[in-house]
Design a protein around this motif. Structure first.
Motif, PDB file in Angstrom:
ATOM      1  N   PRO A  32       0.833  -1.201   0.000  1.00 31.22           N
ATOM      2  CA  PRO A  32       0.000   0.000   0.000  1.00 31.22           C
ATOM      3  C   PRO A  32       0.868   1.252   0.000  1.00 31.22           C
ATOM      4  O   PRO A  32       1.963   1.267   0.568  1.00 31.22           O
ATOM      5  N   ASP A  33       0.393   2.279  -0.655  1.00 28.35           N
ATOM      6  CA  ASP A  33       1.126   3.552  -0.716  1.00 28.35           C
ATOM      7  C   ASP A  33       0.764   4.365   0.528  1.00 28.35           C
ATOM      8  O   ASP A  33      -0.124   5.209   0.500  1.00 28.35           O
ATOM      9  N   VAL A  34       1.480   4.099   1.613  1.00 31.62           N
ATOM     10  CA  VAL A  34       1.200   4.755   2.886  1.00 31.62           C
ATOM     11  C   VAL A  34       1.927   6.088   2.929  1.00 31.62           C
ATOM     12  O   VAL A  34       3.134   6.159   2.663  1.00 31.62           O
ATOM     13  N   THR A  35       1.204   7.140   3.273  1.00 33.09           N
ATOM     14  CA  THR A  35       1.756   8.487   3.255  1.00 33.09           C
ATOM     15  C   THR A  35       1.608   9.134   4.630  1.00 33.09           C
ATOM     16  O   THR A  35       0.572   9.002   5.281  1.00 33.09           O
ATOM     17  N   ALA A  36       2.645   9.837   5.044  1.00 31.99           N
ATOM     18  CA  ALA A  36       2.614  10.612   6.282  1.00 31.99           C
ATOM     19  C   ALA A  36       2.919  12.062   5.935  1.00 31.99           C
ATOM     20  O   ALA A  36       4.064  12.511   6.027  1.00 31.99           O
ATOM     21  N   PRO A 154       4.088   5.268  10.008  1.00 35.09           N
ATOM     22  CA  PRO A 154       2.773   4.688   9.749  1.00 35.09           C
ATOM     23  C   PRO A 154       2.825   3.286   9.143  1.00 35.09           C
ATOM     24  O   PRO A 154       1.803   2.604   9.080  1.00 35.09           O
ATOM     25  N   ALA A 155       3.990   2.870   8.668  1.00 37.48           N
ATOM     26  CA  ALA A 155       4.180   1.539   8.093  1.00 37.48           C
ATOM     27  C   ALA A 155       5.676   1.286   8.038  1.00 37.48           C
ATOM     28  O   ALA A 155       6.487   2.190   8.266  1.00 37.48           O
ATOM     29  N   TYR A 158       6.993   3.624   3.746  1.00 38.48           N
ATOM     30  CA  TYR A 158       6.064   4.746   3.603  1.00 38.48           C
ATOM     31  C   TYR A 158       6.790   5.945   3.012  1.00 38.48           C
ATOM     32  O   TYR A 158       8.021   5.948   2.903  1.00 38.48           O
ATOM     33  N   TRP A 205       7.225  -0.373  -5.484  1.00 36.37           N
ATOM     34  CA  TRP A 205       6.665   0.794  -4.792  1.00 36.37           C
ATOM     35  C   TRP A 205       7.639   1.962  -4.821  1.00 36.37           C
ATOM     36  O   TRP A 205       7.250   3.101  -5.122  1.00 36.37           O
TER      37      TRP A 205
END
Length: 354
Positions: A32-36, A154-155, A158, A205
């Motif tokens: 997943p494309d986790v963004t902070a 967050p992951a 990320y 990714w």
């Protein structure tokens, strides 16, 4: 790194046998494309203090943290980065562990900064400290981020775009988990072994995230170095170990997708301070090692030309990003806690833009 001779030779050989099998295959997966996203309240600049391998709980860690406070009070800091090995000898397995308080909050809380955190091999310890075989340690740190906003994670993988001033993305950080790709023993999750579906997914990714970013500056953060003259050495040659999964072939392949697209790759693992201008194997991208915030050890073992290179002294990096320049300062920390400027580098163009 903890020496593998603490395990019996038969035990080590039995663990190595699965790693000698052909490269893994299986159904493709995607991360997943986790963004902070982070927003800096100030004008169009960003000041970042970069530490690595800090989580020793020793006087060295506290002295370096105090020196970071000194520099941040004088020069300003908007953001921190922790490049992995946040805990020695092994990462906690519960969010309520007192280690989060004593190794992070008590030490770096006074800076009052968000820290982008990266997982290291000690954080993902399994059979012994630093073997890098159990990602559950990193997942505990991801869970901790939900209760402490200063710990940004967050992951395990990320990205963190940073906007300042005009609202445009001045910088974007791309965090990768290199530990499963250079574990000293085969990891407990077969799908995360080098050459497997997780490895391919993280590489895809990173490639897509870098190419899709409109940030002025792009920086990749991972624990294991791309290039280093310290005792661990370059990716693909770590520690002179015999197996591809140990020596970081997959780490080298991961970082190669950033070459020419990222402005810099920042890492720790070697307890040294190093800055490398773009190398023939990775044109257009600087490589930096900041792994001396908790201990400093070893001597120069490699021969790669370095712009700045310091072994045996604790310290950290300080970055100043503007729309036109990326300035890098290398600080060592003396026995009395004084921060000393040991190197300065000015990057004035995105050498890797395509």
């Amino acid at each position: 790194m903890t020496s593998m001779h603490r395990l019996s030779l038969p035990s080590v050989l039995l663990l190595f046998l699965p790693a000698c099998a052909p490269a893994l295959s299986g159904p493709a997966v995607s991360l997943p494309d986790v963004t902070a996203p982070l927003t800096m309240p100030g004008p169009e600049h960003l000041r970042v203090v970069v530490m690595g391998d800090q989580g020793t709980g020793t006087d060295v860690q506290r002295r370096v943290a105090a020196a970071m406070q000194e520099v941040c009070a004088r020069e300003g800091c908007d953001l921190g980065v922790g490049l992995g090995d946040n805990f020695y000898p092994a990462g906690p397995r519960e969010v309520g562990s007192p280690l989060f308080q004593t190794r992070f909050e008590d030490v770096y809380g006074p800076l009052n900064l968000p820290f982008l955190m990266v997982a290291g091999n000690h954080d993902e310890s399994g059979l012994f400290g630093g073997d890098g075989t159990d990602a559950r340690g990193a997942e505990t740190q991801v869970a901790y981020a939900k209760v402490n906003p200063r710990w940004v994670m967050p992951a395990r993988t990320y990205r963190a775009p940073v906007t300042a001033g005009t609202g445009e993305a001045l910088a974007e950080f791309f965090v990768v988990d290199t530990t499963p790709l250079a574990a000293y023993l085969p990891g407990r999750r077969v799908n995360e072994w080098p050459g497997g579906p997780w490895d391919a997914a993280q590489r895809t990714w990173l490639a897509n995230a870098l190419r899709g970013s409109g940030a002025r500056w792009k920086l990749v953060l991972g624990h294991h170095p791309l290039f280093s003259n310290g005792k661990h050495g370059d990716a693909g040659q770590y520690d002179g170990l015999p197996f591809a999964f140990q020596r970081g072939d997959a780490v080298r392949d991961l970082y190669r997708v950033a070459c020419g697209y990222a402005d810099a790759v920042l890492s720790g693992h070697d307890h040294a301070l190093e800055v490398f201008a773009p190398q023939p194997e990775c044109p257009g991208t600087w490589a930096m090692v900041s792994g001396a915030a908790g201990k400093a050890e070893g001597a120069r073992t490699g021969t790669r030309p370095a712009a700045t290179e310091i072994h045996g002294q604790p310290g950290f990096l300080w970055l100043h990003l503007t729309p036109h320049t990326l300035n890098v300062r290398v600080y060592t920390v003396a026995a009395d806690g004084t921060a000393r400027l040991a190197g300065t580098h000015h990057i004035t163009t995105r050498e890797g833009s395509r």
